[in-house]
Design an enzyme around this catalytic site. Structure first.
Site, short mmCIF file in Angstrom:
data_model
loop_
_atom_site.label_atom_id
_atom_site.label_comp_id
_atom_site.label_asym_id
_atom_site.label_seq_id
_atom_site.Cartn_x
_atom_site.Cartn_y
_atom_site.Cartn_z
N HIS A 187 0.83 -1.20 0.00
CA HIS A 187 0.00 0.00 0.00
C HIS A 187 0.86 1.26 0.00
CE1 HIS A 187 -3.73 -2.11 0.38
NE2 HIS A 187 -3.43 -2.63 1.54
N CYS A 490 -0.56 -1.65 -18.86
CA CYS A 490 -1.24 -0.82 -17.87
C CYS A 490 -0.77 -1.12 -16.46
CB CYS A 490 -2.76 -0.98 -17.96
SG CYS A 490 -3.36 -2.64 -17.61
#
Length: 565
Positions: A187, A490
């Protein structure tokens, strides 16, 4: 001079004083009992109320956040009221323990279970422990752990950062992020890149540095230096000047000899899309539709989805927007789609695979995408995640066609899709490489784990070979046709300027990334010709290791050091 070394996950050369994250809450005493006057039902009710308060707080934070930050907070909010955590706590309560001790032990038990399961769920253990601390703080009536307050900007240091912390950082106060733990796809890393904050993770020992220590941090190389010298001061000054030149992308991705490479944005909602359009993105290469689904107990209606998608499409009139269908499962569990009892969710029912277990969800989503596209001038493409076979690609193309969507594609995230790209592209119009998962599955290395960061990098020659094979499959399928089918990227690899050059050299047709990376990638791409990019790609493919590949390419791109990238 005291040095530390970690994994650079977001570029930037920064000098600043550190502030350490506060230490965790003190653990409730082992065996702590609840008061004689408190019944089991009263204690369980207190736990439920505390958990609900934590959920409400995190949900409120989510509403103020955008994109991946919002997704992270919504998922963490759901964990606060997860029945498995609550039931485990009630079991401990029934043994006479206090509410604080019960949630503490339950959190430890659930977190250990997730660690034992491995894969994506192992990373969620950090989220459980964060939620546990917040519930204990609520029961005690004290402030929950969080980012320290400071009157001046600082470098935030921690062992690791919880989702609720990374998702609400103020870039005006936090100069950079530095953690002793975590990995390149933690994260901390993801949010740092989204916010444009220099960041280094997996730097053992930095959590022991005294608060107020002045350090130099290089978010590209992963170097941290204490007791600074003139070289570090000069490097930080040069970065500040160079960063000012990278603030604007002119909206035209190309190499030095004019070969055009559309530079697109990865977005997670209309706010992200508007910011990306403002940053000059030439379209959207990845719309993460999970933003419609996370934080809910039920599937959003078709009308709700149409409104949400329209907000993104309206930000890019006349431009390409690639919509990825729901990528539920693994690290994005949804109560109405996923099975929490799967022994290995990373290899379970996720992405396109829900079509066989949650009937109608994908069809309704495609219908919503088509309806949003019909009322928009955007050029809407749609792609399915976690496709493993040509048969699955054909099934998805048929579903898209039935919904009225004319440009179906798939994600290449598992090695089998890269190896059979030619067959897959006989059914769909394009493929997009999801380099995060492709690397994880190719190297059998959990992308969240710091100790495996050396394996879990898209610079691995094996991963680059899979990219090469995907492009070769597309070229073979397009042989004899007037226009070949494009291969895009991507995944996070597209945001690395050096690796972006290699990807273009391998034949990738477009790159999609966080909007903050657009200007840097454009600057480096425009410094090389297509022939030079191809030569650098071959250099990387021939390297014996990921480190050697990265070093060899960077040595031929002096602009990277000049810009501090």
């Amino acid at each position: 001079m005291q040095n530390f070394s970690g994994v650079g996950v977001s570029p930037g050369r920064i000098i600043g004083q550190i502030r350490q994250m506060p230490k965790p809450l003190i653990e409730p005493a082992d065996g702590e009992l609840r008061a004689d006057s408190t019944t089991l039902d009263q204690a369980a009710s207190a736990l439920r109320l505390a958990a609900a308060a934590v959920e409400a707080d995190l949900t409120t934070r989510a509403l103020a956040a955008h994109g991946e930050a919002r997704e992270v907070l919504e998922a963490t909010a759901q964990m606060a009221v997860d029945p498995m955590l609550h039931d485990a706590a009630v079991d401990v309560l029934s043994q006479g323990r206090s509410a604080e001790r019960a949630i503490w032990e339950a959190g430890a038990s659930v977190a250990q279970m997730l660690v034992n399961l491995g894969g994506y769920l192992a990373e969620r253990a950090t989220d459980v422990l964060d939620v546990r601390a917040r519930i204990v703080a609520e029961l005690r009536g004290v402030a929950a752990p969080g980012v320290p307050e400071s009157a001046t900007p600082f470098i935030l240091v921690a062992d690791d950062l919880a989702p609720a912390d990374t998702a609400t950082l103020d870039p005006a106060k936090v100069l950079a992020l530095l953690t002793a733990g975590g990995g390149p796809q933690s994260h901390t890393a993801i949010i740092a890149r989204a916010l444009g904050l220099p960041a280094v993770v997996a730097a053992a020992g930095v959590d022991e540095l005294p608060g107020g220590t002045l350090i130099y941090l290089d978010g590209a190389s992963g170097a941290i230096t204490v007791d600074l010298g003139p070289d570090e001061i000069a490097a930080a000054d040069a970065w500040a000047r160079a960063n000012a030149t990278l603030a604007v992308f002119d909206g035209d991705g190309r190499t030095a000899d004019g070969h055009r490479i559309p530079l697109l944005a990865n977005v997670g909602g209309s706010a992200d899309a508007l910011a990306a359009a403002g940053a000059g993105a030439q379209g959207v290469g990845l719309l993460r539709t999970e933003f419609c689904f996370l934080g809910r107990d039920t599937e959003p209606t078709v009308a709700e989805q149409i409104a949400a998608y329209r907000g993104v499409l309206d930000a890019f009139p006349g431009k390409k927007v690639v919509v990825r269908t729901l990528d539920a499962g693994a690290d994005k569990p949804l109560p109405f789609v996923t099975d929490a009892t799967e022994p290995n969710p990373a290899l379970g029912v996720r992405g396109y695979r829900i079509v066989g277990t949650s009937r109608g969800v994908l069809e309704r989503q495609l219908s919503a995408i088509a309806a949003a596209a019909a009322d928009s001038t955007a050029d809407v493409w749609v792609m399915a995640p976690m496709i493993s076979t040509a048969e699955e690609a054909g099934q998805f193309a048929a579903l898209a066609a039935a919904a009225g969507l004319k440009t179906p594609g798939v994600m290449v995230e598992v090695p089998s899709a890269a190896l059979t790209a030619e067959a897959i592209l006989s059914h769909v119009e394009f493929v997009s490489l999801g380099t995060n998962d492709l690397t994880q599955y190719a190297m059998a290395a959990d992308r969240q784990l710091g100790p495996l960061s050396g394996l879990n990098t898209p610079w691995q020659p094996a991963v680059l070979q899979l990219v090469r094979l995907t492009v070769a499959g597309a070229q073979a399928e397009g042989r004899g046709k007037s226009v070949g089918k494009p291969v895009g990227v991507c995944g996070e690899a597209a945001a690395d300027p050096a690796l972006a050059v290699v990807l273009v050299g391998l034949g990738v047709a477009s790159l999609s990334m966080t909007a903050r990376a657009l200007a840097a990638v454009a600057a480096v791409l425009s410094s090389v010709t297509l022939a030079e990019a191809r030569a650098l790609a071959q250099l990387a493919l021939a390297a014996p290791s990921a480190d050697d590949a990265r070093a060899a390419v960077r040595a031929r791109l002096p602009l990277l050091d000049e810009l501090g990238l």
